[in-house]
Design a protein around this motif. Structure first.
Motif, PDB file in Angstrom:
ATOM      1  N   ASN A 187     -29.582 -31.901 -26.181  1.00  0.00           N
ATOM      2  CA  ASN A 187     -29.122 -31.177 -25.001  1.00  0.00           C
ATOM      3  C   ASN A 187     -27.653 -30.781 -25.163  1.00  0.00           C
ATOM      4  OD1 ASN A 187     -31.469 -31.204 -23.456  1.00  0.00           O
ATOM      5  ND2 ASN A 187     -31.028 -33.231 -22.670  1.00  0.00           N
ATOM      6  N   GLU A 215     -24.516 -28.860 -22.858  1.00  0.00           N
ATOM      7  CA  GLU A 215     -24.085 -28.344 -21.564  1.00  0.00           C
ATOM      8  C   GLU A 215     -23.087 -27.219 -21.793  1.00  0.00           C
ATOM      9  OE1 GLU A 215     -22.687 -31.407 -18.958  1.00  0.00           O
ATOM     10  OE2 GLU A 215     -24.595 -32.487 -19.022  1.00  0.00           O
ATOM     11  N   ASN A 244     -20.683 -24.359 -19.750  1.00  0.00           N
ATOM     12  CA  ASN A 244     -20.068 -23.994 -18.477  1.00  0.00           C
ATOM     13  C   ASN A 244     -20.261 -22.496 -18.234  1.00  0.00           C
ATOM     14  OD1 ASN A 244     -18.296 -23.299 -16.377  1.00  0.00           O
ATOM     15  ND2 ASN A 244     -16.888 -24.937 -16.920  1.00  0.00           N
ATOM     16  N   ARG A 293     -33.786 -23.503 -21.168  1.00  0.00           N
ATOM     17  CA  ARG A 293     -32.551 -23.377 -20.389  1.00  0.00           C
ATOM     18  C   ARG A 293     -32.801 -23.818 -18.949  1.00  0.00           C
ATOM     19  NH1 ARG A 293     -30.619 -17.294 -21.372  1.00  0.00           N
ATOM     20  NH2 ARG A 293     -28.866 -18.040 -20.131  1.00  0.00           N
ATOM     21  N   ASN A 336     -27.825 -25.986 -13.613  1.00  0.00           N
ATOM     22  CA  ASN A 336     -27.461 -27.057 -12.694  1.00  0.00           C
ATOM     23  C   ASN A 336     -26.070 -26.727 -12.157  1.00  0.00           C
ATOM     24  OD1 ASN A 336     -27.133 -29.419 -11.293  1.00  0.00           O
ATOM     25  ND2 ASN A 336     -26.952 -30.736 -13.096  1.00  0.00           N
ATOM     26  N   THR A 384     -23.320 -25.231 -14.506  1.00  0.00           N
ATOM     27  CA  THR A 384     -23.555 -25.744 -15.853  1.00  0.00           C
ATOM     28  C   THR A 384     -24.964 -25.379 -16.294  1.00  0.00           C
ATOM     29  OG1 THR A 384     -22.075 -27.613 -15.474  1.00  0.00           O
ATOM     30  CG2 THR A 384     -23.632 -27.830 -17.284  1.00  0.00           C
ATOM     31  N   GLU A 385     -25.048 -24.807 -17.464  1.00  0.00           N
ATOM     32  CA  GLU A 385     -26.358 -24.527 -18.044  1.00  0.00           C
ATOM     33  C   GLU A 385     -26.654 -25.610 -19.070  1.00  0.00           C
ATOM     34  OE1 GLU A 385     -28.972 -21.044 -20.082  1.00  0.00           O
ATOM     35  OE2 GLU A 385     -27.493 -20.635 -18.543  1.00  0.00           O
ATOM     36  N   ILE A 386     -27.834 -26.187 -18.965  1.00  0.00           N
ATOM     37  CA  ILE A 386     -28.257 -27.217 -19.905  1.00  0.00           C
ATOM     38  C   ILE A 386     -29.266 -26.587 -20.856  1.00  0.00           C
ATOM     39  CG2 ILE A 386     -29.355 -29.462 -20.183  1.00  0.00           C
ATOM     40  CD1 ILE A 386     -28.381 -29.962 -17.209  1.00  0.00           C
ATOM     41  N   ASN A 405     -31.758 -27.289 -23.823  1.00  0.00           N
ATOM     42  CA  ASN A 405     -32.517 -28.282 -24.577  1.00  0.00           C
ATOM     43  C   ASN A 405     -33.002 -27.593 -25.844  1.00  0.00           C
ATOM     44  OD1 ASN A 405     -34.323 -30.070 -25.671  1.00  0.00           O
ATOM     45  ND2 ASN A 405     -35.294 -30.581 -23.735  1.00  0.00           N
TER      46      ASN A 405
END
Length: 100
Positions: A2, A4, A6, A30, A33, A36-38, A40
């Motif tokens: 993962n 993160e 911004n 994608r 949050n 913030t984009e996470i 994976n």
């Protein structure tokens, strides 16, 4: 793995282009949050991921694409003027000029 990212720093367009560049070797899921984009990231080639190297590569690609967008935005007016000037001379051409 993962990562993160911004979204205040990197736009959706920048992130999407990086995801596309990665798509030959990785699948990227994608999730958003807040700001913030996470991402994976999983290998599609059943090879282990060197997380440190991939982290460096992804952020290098993000910074590269962000810089490309900045340059494009800053030079857009100049390119428009150059295109207009380059093709302005063709407005005076006649059919006779084209057949010579």
């Amino acid at each position: 793995m993962n990562l993160e990212v911004n979204r205040d720093i990197y736009s959706d367009s920048v992130i999407s282009k990086v995801v596309y560049w990665l798509s030959g070797n990785y699948a990227v899921e994608r999730k958003l949050n807040g700001n913030t984009e996470i991402m994976n990231i999983t290998s599609i080639k059943d090879e282990p991921i060197d997380e440190k190297t991939l982290h460096h590569k992804v952020f290098q690609m993000l910074n590269d694409q962000k810089l490309r967008n900045i340059i494009e935005d800053e030079t857009n007016d100049i390119r428009t003027i150059l295109f207009a000037k380059a093709f302005a001379d063709f407005d005076d051409l006649t059919e006779e000029d084209l057949t010579e």
